[in-house]
Scaffold this motif. Structure first.
Motif, PDB file in Angstrom:
ATOM      1  N   HIS A 239       0.837  -1.212   0.000  1.00 29.40           N
ATOM      2  CA  HIS A 239       0.000   0.000   0.000  1.00 29.40           C
ATOM      3  C   HIS A 239       0.867   1.256   0.000  1.00 29.40           C
ATOM      4  O   HIS A 239       1.941   1.273   0.608  1.00 29.40           O
ATOM      5  CB  HIS A 239      -1.002  -0.013   1.152  1.00 29.40           C
ATOM      6  CG  HIS A 239      -0.465   0.188   2.539  1.00 29.40           C
ATOM      7  ND1 HIS A 239      -0.393   1.434   3.125  1.00 29.40           N
ATOM      8  CD2 HIS A 239      -0.008  -0.679   3.474  1.00 29.40           C
ATOM      9  CE1 HIS A 239       0.072   1.319   4.362  1.00 29.40           C
ATOM     10  NE2 HIS A 239       0.332   0.038   4.601  1.00 29.40           N
ATOM     11  N   ASP A 251       5.613   3.061   6.881  1.00 30.39           N
ATOM     12  CA  ASP A 251       4.334   2.373   6.687  1.00 30.39           C
ATOM     13  C   ASP A 251       3.450   3.236   5.824  1.00 30.39           C
ATOM     14  O   ASP A 251       2.733   4.072   6.327  1.00 30.39           O
ATOM     15  CB  ASP A 251       3.695   2.109   8.060  1.00 30.39           C
ATOM     16  CG  ASP A 251       2.443   1.272   7.952  1.00 30.39           C
ATOM     17  OD1 ASP A 251       2.164   0.758   6.866  1.00 30.39           O
ATOM     18  OD2 ASP A 251       1.733   1.146   8.969  1.00 30.39           O
ATOM     19  N   GLU A 286      -4.804   1.719   5.203  1.00 27.83           N
ATOM     20  CA  GLU A 286      -4.799   2.045   6.629  1.00 27.83           C
ATOM     21  C   GLU A 286      -6.183   2.167   7.242  1.00 27.83           C
ATOM     22  O   GLU A 286      -6.351   1.942   8.432  1.00 27.83           O
ATOM     23  CB  GLU A 286      -4.015   3.347   6.872  1.00 27.83           C
ATOM     24  CG  GLU A 286      -2.522   3.248   6.576  1.00 27.83           C
ATOM     25  CD  GLU A 286      -1.767   2.335   7.540  1.00 27.83           C
ATOM     26  OE1 GLU A 286      -2.405   1.693   8.373  1.00 27.83           O
ATOM     27  OE2 GLU A 286      -0.525   2.292   7.435  1.00 27.83           O
TER      28      GLU A 286
HETATM   29 ZN   LIG Z   1       0.921  -0.703   6.527  1.00 29.60          ZN
END
Ligand SMILES: [Zn+2]
Length: 480
Positions: A239, A251, A286
């Motif tokens: 992602h 992240d 997320e």
């Molecule tokens: Zn992630």
């Protein structure tokens, strides 16, 4: 045994270690397009950038695919102790929090183990619940923030505070469901609230959230490398969205740029790939795996023909870059052989978690795995900088990117080329059994309970909670 891919491996490794492309792309994604938050406009521009890059690398038809999802936009939020003292506590609203204000007594549930919500239901009803982000002791599966949230709601919580269990990381973020006003606080402020509660016996707080829950459009990026032959497809994906309080460098901009880099180095060797490889940069992971779910939903026939899906969520972040197989012991020898060819310590592990983009693929029976170091997360005890305002570009490390790309690119060649792929898709029964065995059936049942709970109170719900209830299906995918 002689390595049949020796010359090809060396060319790939030379290309990976001679390039700074991952870091160059990461800086652009983070510094130009911020968190790439769904519906912010930065997601659209980041996708255009990634499509442009993949075109430059020579991928086949890089393009965006649109999806609509329940988005969320942050306003300002406040947390105030109103009694027995007056004190403002810094906080951030959690994505998908309901908008509103609630003033009530504070109840602290520690790490929020599964059974505590029912046990202390009488205390929780109508109150503001605080739990930490730590997985409670004795859990054999992960206990996700959203499960703690849902169990709090089911026990009657009117507001919710998610306390970081790491010192110095600030308040944590993370998606929940639009039912009650919900905020994150730092470890230090959480400890203060807990001490106050212990000393005074009774503490009241006011939670005020300004935010909006609204449908937004976002986009996945999809690009292909055709194989020399037709055949089952290998999918590499990660992602590209981050949380809106930072730039999501670890992240998961890191994962996204590693996927792009594998695409770049393999595109140069396309005539050596037997089967097709597809690269996907997922939107909106997320706040509920919306990009990967939309992709799997929109490509039913192609999905049936996926040999393997490797997810890059947290890949290239830190530690050794290995293969975390999602319950596929039959694949271990194959990946150990890859580790042997790489020649350094590469972990091959097993584990299943529903909380990332491999999950919609796994639910279709596809063999999936996560790239990265399973022990690294254990060493940190959780997400580290992830989901905090400190998830920034300076935390990322080109050396780790390179190891991630090198190991996963060498694996891609072998996965795409072997004529003796050791596994088939799981049947629906096998999938059900896996979910049951790993304890995730409980998570599913929780979604069902929440739906019933909200239905019974429909008239009293906030508008966004009503809309959420209307969307809630009885499927367990929805409950993650
Ligand atoms: Zn992630």
């Amino acid at each position: 045994m002689a390595n049949p891919y020796g010359a090809l491996d060396r060319r790939i490794l030379g290309e990976v270690y001679g390039s700074t492309e991952t870091m160059d792309n990461l800086v652009v994604l983070c510094d130009e397009y911020n968190s790439r938050w769904p519906g912010s406009g930065d997601d659209r521009e980041a996708c255009e950038y990634m499509v442009g890059k993949l075109e430059e690398y020579g991928l086949e038809e890089p393009h965006t695919e649109s999806l609509t999802l329940p988005g969320w936009m942050r306003g300002s939020s406040r947390l105030t102790v109103t009694s027995p003292v007056e004190k403002r506590i810094p906080c951030i609203a959690l994505p998908h929090s309901a908008e509103g204000e609630v003033e009530a007594e504070l109840v602290f549930l520690g790490d929020g183990p599964v059974d505590i919500y029912e046990k202390r239901k009488n205390e929780i009803e109508g109150k503001v619940v605080m739990v930490t982000s730590r997985t409670p002791a004795g859990m054999t599966r992960s206990l996700h923030r959203n499960e703690k949230f849902q169990r709090s709601v089911l026990a009657g919580a009117a507001g919710w505070i998610f306390m970081n269990h790491y010192p110095t990381y600030g308040p944590p973020t993370g998606g929940i469901s639009p039912i009650i006003p919900s905020v994150g606080v730092s470890y230090e402020d959480g400890c203060y609230l807990f001490r106050l509660l212990e000393r005074k016996g009774k503490v009241s707080v006011r939670v005020e959230t300004e935010c909006s829950n609204l449908d937004v459009e976002s986009w996945n990026v999809v690009a292909d490398l055709p194989g020399v032959h037709e055949g089952e497809q290998v999918v590499y994906g990660g992602h590209y969205d981050g949380h809106d309080i930072a730039v999501g460098a670890l992240d998961d901009a890191t994962g996204a740029v590693c996927v792009m880099e594998v695409a770049r180095v393999l595109a140069r060797e396309r005539e050596h790939l037997k089967r097709p490889t597809r690269f996907i940069l997922f939107a909106a992971e997320e706040i509920g795996l919306y990009g990967s779910r939309a992709y799997v939903g929109d490509h039913p026939e192609e999905v049936e023909d996926v040999r393997f899906m490797l997810n890059f969520d947290g890949a290239g972040r830190a530690g050794r870059q290995g293969f975390g197989l999602h319950g596929w012991p039959e694949l271990e020898p194959f990946f150990h052989e890859i580790a042997g060819a790489i020649g350094v310590d590469v972990p091959v592990s097993q584990g299943v978690s529903p909380y990332s983009d491999h999950w919609p693929f796994l639910l279709k029976g596809i063999p999936t795995a996560t790239m990265g170091d399973p022990e690294e997360a254990h060493r940190r005890g959780g997400r580290g900088y992830g989901h905090t305002m400190h998830d920034t570009v300076d935390k990322t490390d080109l050396r780790v990117h390179r190891e991630c790309v090198a190991n996963s690119a060498l694996a891609a060649v072998r996965i795409a080329n072997t004529d003796e792929w050791p596994v088939k898709h799981r049947t629906q029964e096998e999938i059900e059994k896996l979910v049951q065995d790993r304890g995730y059936r409980e998570t599913l049942a929780l979604g069902e309970r929440l739906r019933n709970y909200l239905s019974e109170r429909r008239d009293r719900l906030r508008p966004e909670a009503k809309a959420y209830l209307d969307r809630l299906t009885a499927t367990w995918e929805e409950s993650i």
